[in-house]
Design a protein around this motif. Structure first.
Motif, PDB file in Angstrom:
ATOM      1  N   ASP A  23      48.949  40.796  33.367  1.00 48.97           N
ATOM      2  CA  ASP A  23      47.666  40.943  33.902  1.00 48.97           C
ATOM      3  C   ASP A  23      46.679  40.810  33.020  1.00 48.97           C
ATOM      4  O   ASP A  23      45.383  40.577  32.995  1.00 48.97           O
TER       5      ASP A  23
ATOM      6  N   HIS B  27      43.329  33.933  34.734  1.00 59.27           N
ATOM      7  CA  HIS B  27      43.558  34.824  36.038  1.00 59.27           C
ATOM      8  C   HIS B  27      44.281  34.035  37.139  1.00 59.27           C
ATOM      9  O   HIS B  27      45.494  35.046  37.616  1.00 59.27           O
ATOM     10  N   ASP B  28      43.717  33.011  37.387  1.00 62.85           N
ATOM     11  CA  ASP B  28      44.688  32.375  38.579  1.00 62.85           C
ATOM     12  C   ASP B  28      46.131  31.734  38.121  1.00 62.85           C
ATOM     13  O   ASP B  28      46.934  31.849  38.729  1.00 62.85           O
TER      14      ASP B  28
ATOM     15  N   GLU C 247      48.136  34.647  38.272  1.00 63.67           N
ATOM     16  CA  GLU C 247      48.498  35.249  39.654  1.00 63.67           C
ATOM     17  C   GLU C 247      49.570  34.206  40.015  1.00 63.67           C
ATOM     18  O   GLU C 247      50.455  34.563  40.857  1.00 63.67           O
TER      19      GLU C 247
ATOM     20  N   LYS D 191      53.546  35.111  39.335  1.00 62.49           N
ATOM     21  CA  LYS D 191      54.188  36.441  39.734  1.00 62.49           C
ATOM     22  C   LYS D 191      55.071  35.896  40.972  1.00 62.49           C
ATOM     23  O   LYS D 191      55.971  36.508  41.314  1.00 62.49           O
TER      24      LYS D 191
END
Length: 335
Positions: free
Chosen positions: A74, A139-140, A143, A146
């Motif tokens: 993160d 950030h993308d 994500e 994950k």
């Protein structure tokens, strides 16, 4: 030694590392060093300012490094800046205190994020310009990580794995739906890294005999990796958004001060006019690491200087190559 490196700089390649799950490495040692510490602190502070300004978040890399705290997935944006700051600081330390300049080297190259560091070190981009796009996409990318699995595909016989066959099988698996899979790095003629969503890696393993008649294996990695250099990034429009951001880059119109071998194109491609084209492909095209290793040997390089927090994929690749060559020549040259 300093004398050996200085004497052999014209036969030296500088290799910049990219992201890893651990990115502090020996940076805390350099930061705490009485002589080198101020240089490292300067770059960490500059990186913190760039990151905070871009992400609109508080960032203190000096504090993180002194505390020995690795960034989480993160906090991927902080890992990006930490790596680039450490690499540029190391080069300044080398030049300031050892009188060894990157400009005198035979060549340089960088794996993944390392290519952006090399562009900054080669004075094609400023540090802020090199960091802007990966930060805004971080950030993308995190994500997407994950639901992604990294694996290595390799042939136990050492025989070449046909790249086109792997590409086709990945496309077929992706076409089934339920996830995208693609090659992220060509490590060697007989090995490559892939990243896949959901159960795509398991589906690849089930169909691996379709790739070649040679015996191939697939090993999964338990860590989570942002799926750069694969088509997975298309799902968040990372490629197109990055290309739009490149329209307003003020830099990128000069040739690197040291010959820069691109792992995007597999050549010394930066000519002062095509940076935006190459970096557009950097986002979603596989890294051609083997081509860099091949060129290193072809140009008669005698020393490879690793730049970054700690050795990872590039030294490991050369180590495997040395082991393989030793095994292949053992019987031929034994007395």
């Amino acid at each position: 030694t300093r004398k050996q490196l200085s004497k052999g700089i014209s036969k030296t390649a500088f290799a910049f590392r990219g992201f890893d799950v651990k990115n502090l490495g020996r940076t805390p040692e350099l930061l705490g060093h009485q002589t080198y510490g101020p240089v490292m602190e300067k770059y960490l502070k500059l990186g913190s300012e760039i990151c905070a300004d871009t992400m609109k978040l508080p960032v203190d890399l000096v504090k993180r490094v002194r505390a020995g705290e690795e960034a989480t997935l993160d906090e991927y944006h902080e890992s990006i800046v930490l790596i680039v700051a450490a690499e540029l600081a190391q080069l300044e330390i080398l030049e300031t205190f050892f009188d060894i300049s990157l400009c005198n080297a035979e060549m340089m190259y960088g794996f993944s994020l390392g290519e952006l560091s090399a562009l900054s070190a080669g004075r094609v981009l400023t540090m802020a310009e090199a960091l802007k796009i990966p930060l805004l996409m971080s950030h993308d990318a995190a994500e997407l990580a994950k639901d992604a699995t990294l694996c290595i595909l390799f042939s136990r016989s050492g025989k070449v794995i046909p790249r086109s066959n792997v590409h086709r099988l990945c496309a077929e698996i992706t076409a089934e739906g339920n996830g995208v899979i693609g090659v992220s790095t060509f490590l060697a003629p007989n090995s490559m890294l892939l990243i896949g969503q959901g159960d795509t890696v398991k589906r690849l393993r089930a169909r691996k005999d379709e790739i070649t008649t040679e015996r191939v294996s697939i090993h999964l990695n338990d860590e989570k990796w942002p799926p750069l250099h694969t088509p997975i990034v298309w799902q968040r429009n990372i490629t197109n958004r990055s290309q739009v951001l490149m329209h307003t880059l003020s830099g990128g119109f000069s040739v690197p001060t040291t010959p820069l071998f691109s792992l995007v194109t597999g050549d010394f491609s930066y000519d002062g006019n095509n940076l935006r084209d190459i970096l557009g492909d950097w986002i979603d095209k596989p890294q051609l690491l083997w081509e860099a290793v091949d060129m290193t040997l072809l140009r008669g390089v005698e020393t490879v200087v690793h730049v970054g927090p700690q050795p990872n994929i590039i030294p490991a690749t050369f180590s495997r190559l040395a082991t393989n060559v030793a095994l292949l020549t053992k019987d031929r040259f034994s007395v």
